[in-house]
Design an enzyme around this catalytic site. Structure first.
Site, PDB file in Angstrom:
ATOM      1  CB  CYS A 114     -12.520  39.656   7.833  1.00 33.14           C
ATOM      2  SG  CYS A 114     -11.408  38.150   6.466  1.00 33.14           S
ATOM      3  CD  GLU A 119      -8.476  43.223   5.224  1.00 33.71           C
ATOM      4  OE1 GLU A 119      -9.212  43.763   5.825  1.00 33.71           O
ATOM      5  OE2 GLU A 119      -9.429  43.266   3.643  1.00 33.71           O
TER       6      GLU A 119
END
Length: 331
Positions: free
Chosen positions: A78, A55
């Site tokens: 996360c 990401e």
């Protein structure tokens, strides 16, 4: 249900995730695609060693174009802060991402749904489940480590039509053709470790490297021999450092930084991993020849045929030159 294009973009994220397979342990190999107005504005995949995350890489490429866009990611972003980088769920929210499509929720208890909750709390729409089966297969090493506490194990067998791996005199080069051998080297490149038995090590003196252009150095797996005896002296210390020993298949649970193991034989080593119920995936390369030689497997300890059924499910079949590859997973 999301837009009809969701599977397409998740497929692109899964393809990116494969670039990191075998190089990101103990982190998962994640892929991410950021899409705005039907166009990809950012791409990322987990880098070697686990950072940057997919990401973060995709957001860095997208820049301001990320605002109002959709992020397709193969695993829940996360939620925990690491000394090596910020939480991806926070980064996505701060970048103004409008929607996140995640294939799987993260089994890591530090995230485990918290990443999705953080995104939704920030006003980001979140959907999960698209491409879930493919994502489980892509991140099999990470997931197996989390669920079973050991690496994901692939057993590779290259056989003749009659199930032999060598002539009666032991000669085995080459049963399969160039296309099948090239595919096997690609599989090596996707594993952190490769293992053979002591008999194969002594008889064949295998190199166990990756002989593909551009991958020979960066993708070389660690090499192991299943044996309870010391290895013979090597020609130089550098060569000795590249080889390691393992006394028992169950000892793979103790390995750190290895989430994918490729077992290449021989017959008794393959049988020992199967007897221990440690094989998750089978690669069966079959050449159109009959040789009446040494069989691919030793005794599996089965006492009746009924116990052999219902254990494996074929997930792929393809032609590689004149040879056939079949891929099976535990049922």
């Amino acid at each position: 249900m999301g837009p009809v294009s969701d599977p397409r973009w998740m497929g692109a994220a899964l393809a990116l995730a494969e670039r990191g397979r075998g190089r990101t342990a103990p982190n998962p190999n994640v892929g991410c695609v950021i899409v705005k107005d039907g166009r990809v504005v950012g791409r990322g995949w987990t880098q070697p060693g686990g950072r940057p995350h997919a990401e973060a890489m995709a957001l860095a490429e997208a820049g301001e174009a990320a605002r109002g866009a959709t992020a397709y990611v193969t695993l829940e972003p996360c939620a925990h802060v690491s000394p090596r980088g910020p939480a991806c769920s926070t980064l996505l929210a701060e970048a103004g991402i409008a929607r996140v499509v995640a294939a799987l929720e993260d089994p890591d208890p530090r995230t485990g749904g918290a990443g999705i909750e953080r995104l939704r709390a920030a006003g980001v729409a979140v959907e999960t489940g698209i491409g879930a089966a493919e994502a489980r297969r892509s991140m099999a090493g990470f997931l197996t480590r989390r669920e079973l506490g050991r690496p994901h194990v692939t057993l590779k067998l290259a056989t003749s039509l009659d199930g032999c791996i060598a002539l009666a005199n032991g000669a085995s080069r080459w049963i399969t053709g160039p296309a099948a051998r090239a595919h096997a080297h690609l599989e090596r490149a996707r594993h952190e470790a490769i293992l053979v038995g002591r008999g194969t090590f002594d008889a064949d003196k295998p190199i166990l490297d990756v002989r593909l252009p551009g991958l020979s150095k960066s993708r070389a797996p660690r090499r192991f021999v299943l044996t309870n005896r010391p290895l013979p002296p090597f020609a130089n210390s550098h060569e000795a450092e590249n080889w390691h020993t393992l006394e028992n298949p169950a000892d793979i649970a103790d390995w750190l930084g290895i989430d994918h193991l490729l077992v290449e034989g021989g017959a008794e080593t393959a049988a020992s991993f199967l007897r221990a119920e440690l094989v998750d995936r089978l690669l069966l390369y079959r050449a159109p020849i009959l040789i009446g030689g040494r069989q691919a497997l030793g005794d599996l300890g089965l006492t009746d045929l009924e116990a052999a059924h219902g254990r494996w499910r074929r997930v792929d079949r393809r032609q590689l030159g004149t040879d056939t590859l079949e891929v099976y997973e535990r049922d």
